[in-house]
Every structure is written in C-alpha cells, then in structure tokens.
Scaffold this motif. Structure first.
Motif, PDB file in Angstrom:
ATOM      1  N   ILE A  45       0.835  -1.209   0.000  1.00  0.00           N
ATOM      2  CA  ILE A  45       0.000   0.000   0.000  1.00  0.00           C
ATOM      3  C   ILE A  45       0.870   1.259   0.000  1.00  0.00           C
ATOM      4  O   ILE A  45       0.622   2.191  -0.769  1.00  0.00           O
ATOM      5  N   LEU A  46       1.887   1.274   0.853  1.00  0.00           N
ATOM      6  CA  LEU A  46       2.768   2.445   0.916  1.00  0.00           C
ATOM      7  C   LEU A  46       3.454   2.709  -0.423  1.00  0.00           C
ATOM      8  O   LEU A  46       3.545   3.854  -0.876  1.00  0.00           O
ATOM      9  N   VAL A  47       3.932   1.656  -1.068  1.00  0.00           N
ATOM     10  CA  VAL A  47       4.622   1.814  -2.355  1.00  0.00           C
ATOM     11  C   VAL A  47       3.636   2.274  -3.429  1.00  0.00           C
ATOM     12  O   VAL A  47       3.972   3.142  -4.241  1.00  0.00           O
ATOM     13  N   ALA A  48       2.426   1.728  -3.429  1.00  0.00           N
ATOM     14  CA  ALA A  48       1.428   2.143  -4.414  1.00  0.00           C
ATOM     15  C   ALA A  48       1.140   3.642  -4.286  1.00  0.00           C
ATOM     16  O   ALA A  48       1.134   4.375  -5.291  1.00  0.00           O
ATOM     17  N   VAL A  49       0.927   4.105  -3.066  1.00  0.00           N
ATOM     18  CA  VAL A  49       0.676   5.531  -2.857  1.00  0.00           C
ATOM     19  C   VAL A  49       1.918   6.330  -3.234  1.00  0.00           C
ATOM     20  O   VAL A  49       1.831   7.382  -3.887  1.00  0.00           O
ATOM     21  N   GLN A  50       3.072   5.830  -2.857  1.00  0.00           N
ATOM     22  CA  GLN A  50       4.336   6.508  -3.156  1.00  0.00           C
ATOM     23  C   GLN A  50       4.509   6.724  -4.659  1.00  0.00           C
ATOM     24  O   GLN A  50       4.925   7.792  -5.097  1.00  0.00           O
ATOM     25  N   LEU A  51       4.206   5.717  -5.429  1.00  0.00           N
ATOM     26  CA  LEU A  51       4.340   5.832  -6.882  1.00  0.00           C
ATOM     27  C   LEU A  51       3.380   6.888  -7.443  1.00  0.00           C
ATOM     28  O   LEU A  51       3.693   7.548  -8.437  1.00  0.00           O
ATOM     29  N   LEU A  52       2.237   7.047  -6.803  1.00  0.00           N
ATOM     30  CA  LEU A  52       1.249   8.026  -7.260  1.00  0.00           C
ATOM     31  C   LEU A  52       1.624   9.466  -6.902  1.00  0.00           C
ATOM     32  O   LEU A  52       1.283  10.390  -7.639  1.00  0.00           O
ATOM     33  N   VAL A  53       2.309   9.663  -5.783  1.00  0.00           N
ATOM     34  CA  VAL A  53       2.595  11.033  -5.328  1.00  0.00           C
ATOM     35  C   VAL A  53       4.033  11.476  -5.586  1.00  0.00           C
ATOM     36  O   VAL A  53       4.385  12.616  -5.292  1.00  0.00           O
ATOM     37  N   ALA A  54       4.840  10.625  -6.168  1.00  0.00           N
ATOM     38  CA  ALA A  54       6.269  10.917  -6.335  1.00  0.00           C
ATOM     39  C   ALA A  54       6.543  12.202  -7.101  1.00  0.00           C
ATOM     40  O   ALA A  54       7.462  12.953  -6.749  1.00  0.00           O
ATOM     41  N   GLU A  55       5.773  12.470  -8.135  1.00  0.00           N
ATOM     42  CA  GLU A  55       6.016  13.667  -8.950  1.00  0.00           C
ATOM     43  C   GLU A  55       5.877  14.949  -8.143  1.00  0.00           C
ATOM     44  O   GLU A  55       6.502  15.959  -8.458  1.00  0.00           O
ATOM     45  N   ASN A  56       5.064  14.914  -7.098  1.00  0.00           N
ATOM     46  CA  ASN A  56       4.887  16.100  -6.268  1.00  0.00           C
ATOM     47  C   ASN A  56       6.188  16.466  -5.561  1.00  0.00           C
ATOM     48  O   ASN A  56       6.502  17.647  -5.425  1.00  0.00           O
ATOM     49  N   MET A  57       6.940  15.478  -5.123  1.00  0.00           N
ATOM     50  CA  MET A  57       8.219  15.758  -4.478  1.00  0.00           C
ATOM     51  C   MET A  57       9.173  16.383  -5.480  1.00  0.00           C
ATOM     52  O   MET A  57       9.903  17.318  -5.153  1.00  0.00           O
ATOM     53  N   SER A  58       9.150  15.885  -6.719  1.00  0.00           N
ATOM     54  CA  SER A  58       9.993  16.477  -7.762  1.00  0.00           C
ATOM     55  C   SER A  58       9.639  17.946  -7.974  1.00  0.00           C
ATOM     56  O   SER A  58      10.529  18.792  -8.106  1.00  0.00           O
ATOM     57  N   GLU A  59       8.342  18.245  -7.976  1.00  0.00           N
ATOM     58  CA  GLU A  59       7.912  19.633  -8.138  1.00  0.00           C
ATOM     59  C   GLU A  59       8.369  20.495  -6.962  1.00  0.00           C
ATOM     60  O   GLU A  59       8.799  21.637  -7.163  1.00  0.00           O
ATOM     61  N   VAL A  60       8.286  19.962  -5.757  1.00  0.00           N
ATOM     62  CA  VAL A  60       8.720  20.700  -4.564  1.00  0.00           C
ATOM     63  C   VAL A  60      10.217  21.001  -4.649  1.00  0.00           C
ATOM     64  O   VAL A  60      10.651  22.130  -4.398  1.00  0.00           O
ATOM     65  N   ILE A  61      11.004  20.002  -5.018  1.00  0.00           N
ATOM     66  CA  ILE A  61      12.461  20.172  -5.112  1.00  0.00           C
ATOM     67  C   ILE A  61      12.812  21.188  -6.199  1.00  0.00           C
ATOM     68  O   ILE A  61      13.627  22.093  -5.980  1.00  0.00           O
ATOM     69  N   GLU A  62      12.210  21.033  -7.372  1.00  0.00           N
ATOM     70  CA  GLU A  62      12.494  21.959  -8.471  1.00  0.00           C
ATOM     71  C   GLU A  62      12.111  23.392  -8.102  1.00  0.00           C
ATOM     72  O   GLU A  62      12.847  24.333  -8.399  1.00  0.00           O
ATOM     73  N   ALA A  63      10.957  23.573  -7.468  1.00  0.00           N
ATOM     74  CA  ALA A  63      10.521  24.907  -7.062  1.00  0.00           C
ATOM     75  C   ALA A  63      11.493  25.505  -6.051  1.00  0.00           C
ATOM     76  O   ALA A  63      11.840  26.695  -6.138  1.00  0.00           O
ATOM     77  N   ALA A  64      11.956  24.693  -5.117  1.00  0.00           N
ATOM     78  CA  ALA A  64      12.913  25.182  -4.112  1.00  0.00           C
ATOM     79  C   ALA A  64      14.219  25.615  -4.771  1.00  0.00           C
ATOM     80  O   ALA A  64      14.798  26.641  -4.406  1.00  0.00           O
ATOM     81  N   GLU A  65      14.678  24.837  -5.750  1.00  0.00           N
ATOM     82  CA  GLU A  65      15.918  25.174  -6.450  1.00  0.00           C
ATOM     83  C   GLU A  65      15.789  26.473  -7.243  1.00  0.00           C
ATOM     84  O   GLU A  65      16.764  27.196  -7.413  1.00  0.00           O
TER      85      GLU A  65
END
Length: 165
Positions: A21-41
């Motif tokens: 379950i954790l991995v399934a949710v993780q795969l669905l929300v992963a792009e959001n972390m990329s957006e957070v990192i890119e925005a911070a940079e």
C-alpha cells in the motif's frame, strides 16, 4: 533462506501488504516531491496540495524504509516458506532473485531519497531512476505469484494471505 514452514506469520503478512500500500501511494505522489524540489531550487513556491503530497512522499519513504528493515529482519530470523517441491530450479532462482532485488531496491530507494533531500542532489537523479526499476520488479513479483497460484495451483499467493501461525 527458506524454512520448512508452509506460510508466513501474521506480522510478515501484515508488513508485506503495508509495504504494498505504501509503495502504491508513493508511486502516485512521487512527482509532487519532484515539483517541490524543483521549485525550491528555482526560488519558487508550489501549491499547498503539492507541498502536502511532497511531504507525504517524504514520510511514506521513511515508513517504507522502516517496514523493509523489519521485513528483512523477519526474513533473516524466520526465513521464508520453501518453494513447492515441483518448482524448477531456474524458477526458484528467479523467484529468489526478484525477492532479494525488491528488498534491495525498497531499502536503497528511501535512503537515496533522504541523501538527495539532505544535500547530495546528484543522488536525486539515481533516486528518480528507481521508479521504472521498481515497477518492473513489482510486475515480475505479481506475475510470478499469480502464475504460481492460478496456473501451477501451488498455493503461493495463499501463503501471503492466510497466516501459518
């Protein structure tokens, strides 16, 4: 490592499905972390939803890492049920290889994510490559379980649903 047990215990089963379950949710929300990192940079901001999903990605990764350390410990201490007696040695090898690769990936991905998040940004590129690798391993694992359960009818899937203890 395998044992003479016919199945997994309740804690092993619970941990397995929790990680699923954790991995399934993780795969669905992963792009959001990329957006957070890119925005911070770039000195930009993200929506509160993107920020919350990025935080969810972070905490789910830690949860997966902790759960996988527990699973690894249980695997080392308790072993795993032996393969069906009629299983071809090459199939046994493939099943074991996929299991151990899943353990390795599901432990190293959260670690690489933390390393990237806390300062070694280049590791983030490696972390991002893990998604397709993980999807392939999950697919192989699921297909193997379904093949054994429904084609070979050896009860493989049942062992991860019904506790042996």
């Amino acid at each position: 490592m395998s044992s003479t047990r016919q199945g997994y215990n309740r804690l092993q089963i619970w941990t397995h499905w929790t990680v699923v379950i954790l991995v399934a949710v993780q795969l669905l929300v992963a792009e959001n972390m990329s957006e957070v990192i890119e925005a911070a940079e770039e000195g930009e901001t993200v929506s509160s939803a993107t920020s919350a999903l990025g935080a969810l990605h972070y905490w789910l990764g830690i949860g997966i890492m902790i759960a996988m350390l527990g699973r690894l410990g249980m695997r080392v201490v308790l072993g795993a049920p032996a393969h069906s007696g009629a299983t071809h040695p090459l199939q046994e090898f493939a099943a074991s290889a996929v299991h151990w690769l899943l353990y390795i990936v599901l432990l190293t991905v959260p670690i690489s994510g933390l390393v990237a998040y806390y300062g070694l940004a280049d590791v983030g590129d490696i972390h991002a490559l893990s998604k397709p690798i993980l999807i392939v391993l999950i697919g192989l694992h699921a297909l193997g379980a379904l093949y054994n359960q429904f084609i070979r009818r050896d009860g493989t899937l049942t062992r991860m649903i019904r506790a042996a203890d």
